[in-house]
Structure formats: C-alpha cells, structure tokens
Design a protein around this motif. Structure first.
Motif, PDB file in Angstrom:
ATOM      1  N   ASP A  68       6.311  -4.592   2.086  1.00  0.00           N
ATOM      2  CA  ASP A  68       6.968  -3.307   1.923  1.00  0.00           C
ATOM      3  C   ASP A  68       6.834  -2.788   0.492  1.00  0.00           C
ATOM      4  O   ASP A  68       6.868  -1.575   0.271  1.00  0.00           O
ATOM      5  CB  ASP A  68       8.452  -3.424   2.295  1.00  0.00           C
ATOM      6  CG  ASP A  68       9.057  -2.056   2.547  1.00  0.00           C
ATOM      7  OD1 ASP A  68       8.878  -1.546   3.658  1.00  0.00           O
ATOM      8  OD2 ASP A  68       9.662  -1.487   1.614  1.00  0.00           O
TER       9      ASP A  68
ATOM     10  N   THR B 182      -3.588  -2.012   6.858  1.00  0.00           N
ATOM     11  CA  THR B 182      -2.515  -1.091   7.237  1.00  0.00           C
ATOM     12  C   THR B 182      -1.364  -1.877   7.836  1.00  0.00           C
ATOM     13  O   THR B 182      -1.571  -2.769   8.648  1.00  0.00           O
ATOM     14  CB  THR B 182      -3.043  -0.113   8.298  1.00  0.00           C
ATOM     15  OG1 THR B 182      -4.276   0.417   7.836  1.00  0.00           O
ATOM     16  CG2 THR B 182      -2.049   1.006   8.518  1.00  0.00           C
TER      17      THR B 182
ATOM     18  N   LYS C 165       3.640   0.985   7.983  1.00  0.00           N
ATOM     19  CA  LYS C 165       4.751   1.637   7.303  1.00  0.00           C
ATOM     20  C   LYS C 165       4.364   1.889   5.851  1.00  0.00           C
ATOM     21  O   LYS C 165       3.346   1.381   5.374  1.00  0.00           O
ATOM     22  CB  LYS C 165       6.049   0.831   7.424  1.00  0.00           C
ATOM     23  CG  LYS C 165       5.992  -0.601   6.941  1.00  0.00           C
ATOM     24  CD  LYS C 165       7.343  -1.278   7.210  1.00  0.00           C
ATOM     25  CE  LYS C 165       7.483  -2.574   6.436  1.00  0.00           C
ATOM     26  NZ  LYS C 165       8.824  -3.144   6.554  1.00  0.00           N
ATOM     27  N   ASN C 166       5.144   2.676   5.173  1.00  0.00           N
ATOM     28  CA  ASN C 166       4.793   3.098   3.827  1.00  0.00           C
ATOM     29  C   ASN C 166       5.378   2.166   2.783  1.00  0.00           C
ATOM     30  O   ASN C 166       6.443   1.596   2.982  1.00  0.00           O
ATOM     31  CB  ASN C 166       5.327   4.515   3.576  1.00  0.00           C
ATOM     32  CG  ASN C 166       4.846   5.472   4.636  1.00  0.00           C
ATOM     33  OD1 ASN C 166       3.658   5.537   4.938  1.00  0.00           O
ATOM     34  ND2 ASN C 166       5.789   6.205   5.228  1.00  0.00           N
ATOM     35  N   VAL C 167       4.675   2.044   1.664  1.00  0.00           N
ATOM     36  CA  VAL C 167       5.209   1.271   0.548  1.00  0.00           C
ATOM     37  C   VAL C 167       6.542   1.885   0.111  1.00  0.00           C
ATOM     38  O   VAL C 167       6.650   3.101  -0.053  1.00  0.00           O
ATOM     39  CB  VAL C 167       4.208   1.265  -0.628  1.00  0.00           C
ATOM     40  CG1 VAL C 167       4.866   0.706  -1.894  1.00  0.00           C
ATOM     41  CG2 VAL C 167       2.976   0.448  -0.275  1.00  0.00           C
TER      42      VAL C 167
ATOM     43  N   ASP D   4       9.497   1.743   1.778  1.00  0.00           N
ATOM     44  CA  ASP D   4      10.470   2.119   2.829  1.00  0.00           C
ATOM     45  C   ASP D   4      11.804   1.401   2.620  1.00  0.00           C
ATOM     46  O   ASP D   4      12.871   2.008   2.725  1.00  0.00           O
ATOM     47  CB  ASP D   4       9.921   1.776   4.222  1.00  0.00           C
ATOM     48  CG  ASP D   4       9.047   2.897   4.779  1.00  0.00           C
ATOM     49  OD1 ASP D   4       9.008   3.980   4.156  1.00  0.00           O
ATOM     50  OD2 ASP D   4       8.402   2.693   5.824  1.00  0.00           O
TER      51      ASP D   4
END
Lengths: 333, 333
Positions: free
Chosen positions: B224, B231, B234-236, B238
């Motif tokens: 995270d 991939t 989820k986005n760095v 979150d």
C-alpha cells in the motif's frame, strides 16, 4: 384474555415459570458478549441487549424444552443462541433501515456508527454459532443455521419486494416467515429437539412458532397504521414513510381502482410523498376493509398456533403458550 | 523463487494439483449461492465470487486434507465454507471502508447499495454455517465458528485501533490475526482435522496458516505504500488516506521525533490531510527504515510458515505450500 383485571400477562407468567433458566441465559449472554480485545463489542451489545427487550424468543426455547421434560443444561445455550441471532439482525436491520430509534432509545448506528453496527452484528452472529455448536447436537445446528439463512433471505427479498406493487400476499408471507417467523419456529423446534421429543411433537412446536411469528408480524404491521391505544415505540405511518409494502397495503392495492393504484405507485414505488398522503393511505385502507382483513388473518394465525399445541402433552407451560398466542393478537383484537 | 523464468507460480501449481477438488468446490459454491426467493442474492454474490479471486483460502483446505491422505468428500464442503466466510467479510468490509473498487471492479455497495451488501453478506455467513454443519464433525465446527468470531473481533478492534497512535505492534498483530490470519489458519487446520491427522500435524497446519496469513497481510500493508512493480489493484497511499495505522507506520511512529509524532497525529488520528502529506509520510517511513523493518517481519513470518511444514509428512503438496510461503513475500522481497 378474559375479563379479569389482575391477570398476569402470559409473557410475565412464562418469565416466572422459567425464571431460573432465564437467569442462566442472561448470565451466558453477558459472558459471551464480552471480547478480550475489542471493548466496543460489549458496549454496543449491552446498549441493545440491556434495553429491556422482552426476551420472547429465548423464552420460547426454554418453554419448549421444559414442557417436554428436559432438565438441561443445553436449552440455555440454544436460548442464548436465539437471542444473539435476534440481536445481530436488529443491529443490521437498523443500518439497512437507517433507523434512529429502537425500544425507545437511540439506535447503535446513531450512537456509534454503521460500521460498528455491521461488525458487532457479525461478531454476535459468530458468537451465536459458537454457542449452538456447544450442545454437540447436529439436528439443532441444522435447524438454527437454516433459520439464519432463511432470515437473511427474507431480508434481502424484502429489499426488492417492499417497494414493488406486484408483491402479493404469497411474497409477503415469504418475507414474514424469513424476517420474523423463522426464528420463532427455530426457537421452539430446537427446544423440542434438545428434549428428545418425538417427531410429531417437534413438528407441532415448529408449527406453533411459525404461526405465532406470522401473527406477531401482521400485528406489528397493523399497529404501524394505528389502531393501538398503547405506546408501541414508533409513530403511525413509519412503514408508509419508509415505503414498505405490508399486508394492509397489499390488500388495499389488490382492491384498488386505477386511480388509487396510481396513488400507491407514486407514494410507495416512486417514493414521491406529499402532505396529506398518509391520511389518504389510511382512508384507502379503511375504504377497502384492508385493516379488518389483515386483522382477521392475524387472528387465524393465532388460532393455528393454539391448534398446534393440541399435539403436545398437557402442561402448565403449554397453557401459557396458548395464552401467549391470544395475547400477541390482543393488541389488535 | 529461483532464477527460472518458466517456473509456474505456486498457486497455479496448487490449482493444478487440486483441480478436480476445486471444480467440486466451485460447483458447490454456485449451487449454494442461489436463493429460491431472492434473485438479488446470486447477483451480488456472483459479481464478487466470479471476479477472478484466487480462491487461495479454499485451496489451503483442500491442500491440507489431500496432503494428509483424505479422499473426501467433506473437504469440499469445508473449503466452500471458508470461501463463503471470506466473501461475506469482503462484502461487509467494503461497506465499512466505503470502498469503490475491489479486484479491479466496482464494489457491490457501489453497484447495488450498502443494504444489499450487508444482507447478502449475512446470507453468505448463514450459508457458510449450513455448509460447515454438513460434514457432521464437531471439531471443524468449533474451529470455523471460532474463526468467524476472531475475524469479527479483529475488524471491530481495527475500527478503534487503526486511528489511535497508541496502537503498537502487539495490537496490530491481534488485528491481523483477526482480519486475515484466522481464516488462513482455520482453512488449513480443518483440512487436517477432516483427514483425521494426529494432533501435532493439525497444530503444524494451524501454525502454517497463521504465519502465512500474517506474512500475507504485512505484505499487503507494505504494498500500500509502494514498492511493487506489478499492479495491485489499488493506489499507493490508500491506507494513509483512509487513516489506517498499519505496520510500517506503527514502526515509524515508534521512532518518531515529537514533531513527526504531531504529523502522524494530525494526519491519522485527526484525519486532517493536506497536499504533500503522503510524500512526507513516505519520507518518514524511509528515514526510519520502517519499510525495511516491516519487510523483515514479513520474511520472518514466511520462514515460520515454512518451518511449520517440517512437522508434516513429505508430499508434493507440502513442497508447493512451502513455495507458496516464499511466493507470498516475493512481491516485497
């Protein structure tokens, strides 16, 4: 209920007859609602479980077991299981319905938040399954896990059916058996099973709980449209405002003129409600005799419950359960 | 993972070795996610369950049972139970976290609503309990119902602990054991129990699942904050934006200067986040070696998982489970 003024209510008489067992259930509930790590769990649970609920469902389990000669100890676990399942569904229902009041107090989702209600509800579900495993009786496990699935299925069905005018009395009955009667009938049935009762008596206990639960829910739906002199802890018309298609409305829709149907479609299906709509709804319910017809249904289910008891041996608790079936409909009789 | 380029990933090799059993699990899942009355239940469930999850947890149950010589059929029921519990928790997690994406697709709470996610989750919990009753094995019932309680307790604990800087590594481990490792260890343990394995082997399976689950979650928390080339859906950042105190941050907080501690308090405890805060967080994690320290913890748990396997008899599946413990940390190794 007779004409005597000093007669104890059936629930109070049951509570008295089952007093030592109910104390054991309450002690077990307090013990199992604890959490070693997460203090929010007992906080949220206590708020709901100590708000003075009637403990009707666990009492049904204890009553069934005791009436059939069971001396314990596992009816206590099964009764606590039933109360935990009930409490978990209340926590989740209040999130789903965005309720702000329950038993005359602010709901847990209002006092804490939806997250706590969802997760503490999950914890209580899990606790209920731990409890139901302890008696080591596979048949009661089947009955209670089936009931849990039926409850959830009824709730999901209600999500879609409650705002759809095509919902008929058959669908209503499926919803009510799910959201209310499944736990009543499981509560009485497991009491008989743990007592080792023969199949016909277990069946009679199921039939009693099923019919009692249906009568109970129809009465609840009737009271929502008034007709009660006592306080019911909610306002007249809540179901209408929440766009819930209950039995009185289903009956009125079935007899509606095209213009009346358009009214129901606008208010319930589309949720477009204006000043005076509740009064209009009440007058339509009255015009088509929908309240009287629903009341007659409730009385029939109450009679079905009493009839089922005839298959059980005579016992003072059996008489109390019969009176309970009368009492449940007395609020609309 | 060695230097060979064509080596199959351990999960794919496990899936191949367990292919007939996994087909039976998938068939059972499809059968039991149906509903006679409420079509929304299979709709919501299918959205999540057919989104291409790795089915890691049910595979652990099948692997444990097969490795210890069990020929069936009940490992299939237990594996489906584990997947249903997992799916139910995902539905509820996404409501609690207000998530909008899962496995690269919009979440059920976004596509339908929170109500459907809560109630369909409840249905899957109940279905999982029906399934786990069917083998008629009380020990597996105890293990799985205990796991369900530990999961919910961990989730509730996370609600309060995640935004509290006093949360230390001990509390973090309790949360992680709840939200992740409890289902891993129950998955492997019930596989051994249903196979009739001796107590020391069942214990080894529990230890493997527990350590694997903890390593898995630490890696998830590390990813995270970046460090992954692949991939991850989820986005760095979150967790930072959602104000979740995970292991890297706990380590950085433990080493923080008073001024840094004030930064964490503002961003995580008070949720007052501004432009540049994520970059500042990343630089603090780096300055205190928090990422490296958490990575070392993950590798240690991976090693613990492999060590536990030494107490089990040699078997090709045992080797795959060992490789799986390596693989889980390979994304950060």
């Amino acid at each position: 209920m007779g004409v005597q003024e000093n007669v104890q209510k059936p629930l109070d008489r049951l509570a008295e007859a089952l007093s030592p067992e109910m104390e054991a259930v309450n002690a077990l509930i307090r013990q199992r609602m604890s959490s070693e790590h997460a203090p929010r769990i007992p906080e949220v649970t206590a708020h709901l479980i100590e708000a003075g609920g009637k403990r009707l469902r666990p009492m049904l389990t204890l009553a069934a077991a005791k009436m059939l000669g069971y001396a314990g100890p596992y009816h206590v676990h099964l009764a606590a299981t039933v109360e935990f399942i009930h409490t978990a569904t209340l926590l989740h229902d209040d999130v789903v319905d965005e309720s702000r009041q329950r038993r005359g107090r602010p709901t847990a989702n209002l006092l804490w938040d939806n997250k706590s209600s969802v997760l503490v509800g999950d914890y209580l579900f899990a606790r209920s399954f731990q409890l139901m495993v302890e008696p080591g009786n596979l048949r009661t496990l089947e009955i209670l896990s089936n009931a849990a699935a039926t409850i959830a299925e009824g709730e999901v069905l209600q999500l879609t059916a409650a705002q759809d005018l095509r919902t008929d009395e058959g669908v209503y009955l499926t919803v009510v058996r799910g959201k209310t009667a499944a736990l009543f009938s499981a509560a009485t049935e497991v009491g008989g099973v743990i007592a080792g009762a023969p199949a016909d008596q277990v069946r009679a206990l199921f039939d009693y709980g099923d019919a009692l639960g249906i009568a109970f829910q129809i009465v609840d739906d009737l009271l929502d449209y008034g007709g009660a002199t006592e306080t019911i802890g909610k306002n007249v018309g809540d179901d209408f405002r929440e766009r819930k298609l209950t039995l009185p409305v289903i009956k009125a829709v079935a007899r509606a003129t095209p213009e009346e149907r358009a009214f129901w479609s606008r208010t319930i299906e589309q949720g477009d409600q204006r000043d005076g709509d509740l009064d209009r709804a009440l007058s339509l319910l009255s015009r088509h005799g929908a309240m009287e017809a629903a009341r007659a249904d409730a009385l029939r289910w109450s009679a079905t419950a009493r009839t089922a008891l005839a298959n059980l041996p005579p016992h003072p608790i059996r008489d109390m359960l019969s009176d309970l079936a009368d009492f449940v409909v007395s609020r609309v009789a």
